[in-house]
Design a protein around this motif. Structure first.
Motif, PDB file in Angstrom:
ATOM      1  N   VAL A  56       0.848  -1.199   0.000  1.00  0.00           N
ATOM      2  CA  VAL A  56       0.000   0.000   0.000  1.00  0.00           C
ATOM      3  C   VAL A  56       0.878   1.241   0.000  1.00  0.00           C
ATOM      4  O   VAL A  56       1.922   1.280   0.669  1.00  0.00           O
ATOM      5  CB  VAL A  56      -0.928  -0.005   1.238  1.00  0.00           C
ATOM      6  CG1 VAL A  56      -1.556   1.353   1.464  1.00  0.00           C
ATOM      7  CG2 VAL A  56      -2.010  -1.059   1.071  1.00  0.00           C
ATOM      8  N   ILE A  57       0.455   2.252  -0.754  1.00  0.00           N
ATOM      9  CA  ILE A  57       1.125   3.549  -0.760  1.00  0.00           C
ATOM     10  C   ILE A  57       0.312   4.508   0.100  1.00  0.00           C
ATOM     11  O   ILE A  57      -0.880   4.707  -0.142  1.00  0.00           O
ATOM     12  CB  ILE A  57       1.222   4.129  -2.191  1.00  0.00           C
ATOM     13  CG1 ILE A  57       1.803   3.102  -3.164  1.00  0.00           C
ATOM     14  CG2 ILE A  57       2.024   5.422  -2.189  1.00  0.00           C
ATOM     15  CD1 ILE A  57       3.199   2.666  -2.855  1.00  0.00           C
ATOM     16  N   GLU A  58       0.947   5.099   1.108  1.00  0.00           N
ATOM     17  CA  GLU A  58       0.262   6.102   1.929  1.00  0.00           C
ATOM     18  C   GLU A  58       0.751   7.486   1.529  1.00  0.00           C
ATOM     19  O   GLU A  58       1.961   7.762   1.551  1.00  0.00           O
ATOM     20  CB  GLU A  58       0.503   5.876   3.424  1.00  0.00           C
ATOM     21  CG  GLU A  58      -0.324   6.847   4.273  1.00  0.00           C
ATOM     22  CD  GLU A  58      -0.093   6.712   5.768  1.00  0.00           C
ATOM     23  OE1 GLU A  58      -0.804   7.408   6.521  1.00  0.00           O
ATOM     24  OE2 GLU A  58       0.787   5.936   6.183  1.00  0.00           O
ATOM     25  N   LEU A  59      -0.180   8.350   1.195  1.00  0.00           N
ATOM     26  CA  LEU A  59       0.131   9.705   0.773  1.00  0.00           C
ATOM     27  C   LEU A  59      -0.039  10.651   1.959  1.00  0.00           C
ATOM     28  O   LEU A  59      -1.151  10.992   2.337  1.00  0.00           O
ATOM     29  CB  LEU A  59      -0.784  10.126  -0.379  1.00  0.00           C
ATOM     30  CG  LEU A  59      -0.775   9.211  -1.613  1.00  0.00           C
ATOM     31  CD1 LEU A  59      -1.699   9.765  -2.696  1.00  0.00           C
ATOM     32  CD2 LEU A  59       0.631   9.024  -2.155  1.00  0.00           C
ATOM     33  N   GLY A  60       1.075  11.035   2.552  1.00  0.00           N
ATOM     34  CA  GLY A  60       1.027  11.896   3.728  1.00  0.00           C
ATOM     35  C   GLY A  60       0.972  11.068   4.995  1.00  0.00           C
ATOM     36  O   GLY A  60      -0.108  10.787   5.517  1.00  0.00           O
ATOM     37  N   VAL A  74      -1.449  -5.230   6.069  1.00  0.00           N
ATOM     38  CA  VAL A  74      -0.906  -5.549   4.751  1.00  0.00           C
ATOM     39  C   VAL A  74       0.558  -5.969   4.829  1.00  0.00           C
ATOM     40  O   VAL A  74       1.210  -5.854   5.866  1.00  0.00           O
ATOM     41  CB  VAL A  74      -1.054  -4.349   3.781  1.00  0.00           C
ATOM     42  CG1 VAL A  74      -2.519  -3.925   3.681  1.00  0.00           C
ATOM     43  CG2 VAL A  74      -0.185  -3.164   4.199  1.00  0.00           C
ATOM     44  N   SER A  75       1.063  -6.422   3.687  1.00  0.00           N
ATOM     45  CA  SER A  75       2.427  -6.928   3.625  1.00  0.00           C
ATOM     46  C   SER A  75       3.471  -5.823   3.731  1.00  0.00           C
ATOM     47  O   SER A  75       4.492  -5.979   4.399  1.00  0.00           O
ATOM     48  CB  SER A  75       2.621  -7.690   2.305  1.00  0.00           C
ATOM     49  OG  SER A  75       3.952  -8.120   2.159  1.00  0.00           O
ATOM     50  N   ARG A  76       3.203  -4.690   3.080  1.00  0.00           N
ATOM     51  CA  ARG A  76       4.209  -3.620   3.014  1.00  0.00           C
ATOM     52  C   ARG A  76       3.517  -2.278   2.879  1.00  0.00           C
ATOM     53  O   ARG A  76       2.512  -2.157   2.181  1.00  0.00           O
ATOM     54  CB  ARG A  76       5.135  -3.860   1.817  1.00  0.00           C
ATOM     55  CG  ARG A  76       6.252  -2.850   1.621  1.00  0.00           C
ATOM     56  CD  ARG A  76       6.970  -3.132   0.309  1.00  0.00           C
ATOM     57  NE  ARG A  76       8.058  -2.198   0.065  1.00  0.00           N
ATOM     58  CZ  ARG A  76       8.624  -1.993  -1.131  1.00  0.00           C
ATOM     59  NH1 ARG A  76       8.193  -2.668  -2.186  1.00  0.00           N
ATOM     60  NH2 ARG A  76       9.601  -1.123  -1.284  1.00  0.00           N
ATOM     61  N   VAL A  77       4.063  -1.266   3.550  1.00  0.00           N
ATOM     62  CA  VAL A  77       3.563   0.105   3.442  1.00  0.00           C
ATOM     63  C   VAL A  77       4.713   1.000   3.006  1.00  0.00           C
ATOM     64  O   VAL A  77       5.769   1.021   3.639  1.00  0.00           O
ATOM     65  CB  VAL A  77       2.995   0.629   4.779  1.00  0.00           C
ATOM     66  CG1 VAL A  77       2.476   2.055   4.613  1.00  0.00           C
ATOM     67  CG2 VAL A  77       1.893  -0.282   5.300  1.00  0.00           C
TER      68      VAL A  77
END
Length: 286
Positions: A56-60, A74-77
């Motif tokens: 997952v990509i977290e924006l901010g 999830v597996s990766r952030v």
């Protein structure tokens, strides 16, 4: 996926505590209102339906509350944060799980294509978006939707209302049309100002945007049409199409050819009719 310690994460310092500890203040210029409750963050992640094997990509990233909830699931952030002061705090406090990577970056300038190539899967995006950049970011993500699976964002309630507004509504606009034609927009939950620190003056809405239609015919023409049509909302649409190289009479004929009255205003025209108008405009130009 690393085994997350929920009990440990429940004890992460609150944004209020961290800001006080390091003697800094939330920056209004960056729209910083930090999600303050890990349990609210967990509910957002759960409602989003994200799968455990995903990256997952977290924006901010802010001060890491949503980041920790994502890392449990999830597996990766991969989290992006523009404010170096916040990144320094997170590095010193060291409470983020091992499956989290923080990168400094402006979310309006990210190379989403490169991220897609790095992950080798359509992107899943999360974030608490400040009001001042919400619309600009969404325009860009609609353009990039071929490489995006879905987005789960926290918006100010007024922004969220625009995303799924129906024709005839005062909130109906270009983004309403584009998202109606390309995506499924779901409101997952409402958040009160007390869910954030510092508390904003408005309520927020968690929205999931799942992109379905990866290609639209004559999309560049459609975007230009929408920007022109909604440029002066109080005027009849025929008067607004001059920037497209149409005289008022030509604009009227275009509208009539699609069964639309030239006396309509932009907010009265449904998404599928805008698509038909864009196709007719392209055909006229060729």
């Amino acid at each position: 996926m690393p085994e997350a310690n929920s009990n440990a994460l429940a004890k992460i310092p609150t944004p209020r505590t961290l800001l006080k500890r390091y003697g800094i203040f939330a920056r209004k210029s960056l729209g910083q209102n930090f999600l303050a409750d890990i349990n609210i963050a967990r509910k957002i992640v759960e409602l989003s339906g994200v799968s455990p094997q995903e990256t997952v990509i977290e924006l901010g990233v802010g001060l890491g509350t949503l980041t920790c909830a994502l890392a449990e699931k999830v597996s990766r952030v991969i989290g992006f944060e523009i404010d170096k002061n916040l990144i320094n705090i997170l590095e010193k406090e060291n409470f983020l799980p091992e499956n989290v990577e923080i990168r400094q970056g402006n979310i309006l300038k990210l190379d989403y294509q490169r991220l897609f190539e790095e992950i080798a899967k359509p992107l899943i995006l999360f974030g608490n978006l400040p009001y001042y950049l919400s619309s600009r970011l969404l325009w860009r993500l609609v353009e990039q939707r071929k490489i995006i699976n879905f987005c789960t964002f926290m918006f100010q309630k007024e922004v969220a209302e625009r995303l799924s507004a129906m024709p005839g509504s005062k909130n109906y606009g270009p983004l309403s049309v584009l998202l109606a034609l390309t995506a499924r927009v779901e409101k997952l939950m409402q958040l009160s100002p007390g869910c954030f620190y510092p508390s904003p003056e408005v309520h927020s809405t968690v929205v999931k945007i799942t992109f379905l239609n990866k290609a639209l015919p004559n999309e560049k023409v459609l975007v230009a049409l929408l920007k022109a049509a909604f440029s002066k909302r109080r005027k009849k649409i025929a008067a607004n199409l001059k920037p497209l190289g149409l005289t008022k009479d030509q604009a009227k004929q275009l509208l009539l050819s699609q069964g639309l009255s030239p006396d309509l205003r932009a907010e009265q025209i449904p998404p599928e009719k805008y698509l038909a108008l864009a196709c007719a405009l392209e055909a006229k130009a060729s």
